[in-house]
Design an enzyme around this catalytic site. Structure first.
Site, short mmCIF file in Angstrom:
data_model
loop_
_atom_site.label_atom_id
_atom_site.label_comp_id
_atom_site.label_asym_id
_atom_site.label_seq_id
_atom_site.Cartn_x
_atom_site.Cartn_y
_atom_site.Cartn_z
N SER A 150 8.96 -6.66 -4.89
CA SER A 150 8.93 -5.80 -6.08
C SER A 150 9.59 -4.48 -5.74
O SER A 150 9.60 -4.07 -4.57
CB SER A 150 7.48 -5.55 -6.50
OG SER A 150 7.40 -4.53 -7.49
N TYR A 166 -0.93 -3.04 -3.85
CA TYR A 166 0.21 -3.81 -4.32
C TYR A 166 1.50 -3.29 -3.70
O TYR A 166 2.31 -4.06 -3.19
CB TYR A 166 0.28 -3.74 -5.84
CG TYR A 166 1.41 -4.55 -6.44
CD1 TYR A 166 1.30 -5.94 -6.55
CD2 TYR A 166 2.58 -3.95 -6.89
CE1 TYR A 166 2.33 -6.70 -7.11
CE2 TYR A 166 3.61 -4.69 -7.44
CZ TYR A 166 3.48 -6.06 -7.55
OH TYR A 166 4.50 -6.81 -8.08
#
Length: 263
Positions: A150, A166
């Site tokens: 990501s 995350y």
């Protein structure tokens, strides 16, 4: 004689395993691989969602199957890998996509939530990659592993997006990709990563609602969020012989967000 572009991108005769493949980015990537001719097996935790995904894939003319498994659990991962090899034969393409996120200020972030995110987003990627490489990719001296990271793994997030676990996990995925590519390159196994920006999904729904979809889209030079076909091209490049000299790389698919945020 060199092959044509169509021949280089052709995946006929190959098998792909896509984790987190019942919806969202994983299902989009499964479509890309299947549309190029690969036989596809998708996995996720919920059987009903997998049934719906496979029905959609088959409706598009793709040879698709499913196995329910929790990629946060080592026993489930080993069962998934063994059953896939038995049912589909050797896996040529692995897409590590299953993931979790958790929003909380770093000072109040629950440790159990940290462990949940890291367990699925990093440990699960390693265990499945290790199993498939050890049981047949190394012996066959070929394979393509695609890790979904990501742009959150490239740095911090805008204020209000408290996703420390995350971000950390996706940063780890990027360097995991580099390290694995270096180690397994001599076996003919390529390992690359995709770093998506903001795509509407179940995982990002809360963030987009909190910060505003229009506001998030405005951060991108292209002025929009990702859609249901934006990962297809890169997925196919990494998976196919068109990308046979690419390994250890990551590429952001984010509408340009990372070029203005320092990623």
């Amino acid at each position: 004689m060199s092959r044509t572009v169509h021949e280089l991108f052709d995946l006929k005769g190959r098998v792909a395993l896509v984790t987190g493949g019942s919806r969202g980015l994983g299902l989009q990537m499964a479509h890309a691989l299947g549309e190029a001719g690969a036989r596809v097996l998708v996995t996720a935790r919920k059987a009903d969602e997998l049934e719906g995904a496979v029905a959609q894939l088959r409706g598009a003319g793709i040879d698709a199957q499913w196995i329910a498994a929790d990629c946060a659990k080592e026993a489930d991962i080993h069962r998934l890998a063994a059953d896939t090899l038995q049912r589909m034969g050797a896996v040529d393409i692995l897409v590590n996509n299953a993931g979790a996120a958790w929003g909380a200020p770093a000072e109040d972030h629950p440790i159990e939530a940290w462990d949940k995110v890291m367990n699925l987003n990093v440990r699960g990627y390693f265990i499945l990659s290790q199993y498939l490489a050890k049981h047949h990719m190394i012996a066959r001296r070929k394979g393509s592993i695609i890790n979904v990271a990501s742009i959150a793994g490239l740095g911090g997030n805008p204020r209000g997006m408290n996703t420390i676990a995350y971000n950390t996990s996706k940063g780890a995925v990027i360097n995991f990709t580099r390290a694995l590519a270096a180690e397994w390159g001599p076996y003919g196994i390529r390992v690359n990563a995709i770093c998506p920006g903001f795509f509407p999904s179940k995982m990002t729904k809360g963030t987009l609602e909190a910060l505003g979809e229009d506001k998030m889209a405005a951060h991108a030079p292209l002025g929009r969020l990702g859609d249901d076909e934006d990962l297809k091209g890169l997925t196919l490049l990494y998976a196919s012989d068109a990308g046979k000299h690419i390994t250890g790389q990551w590429l952001a698919v984010d509408g340009g967000v990372s070029i203005i945020t320092g990623g």
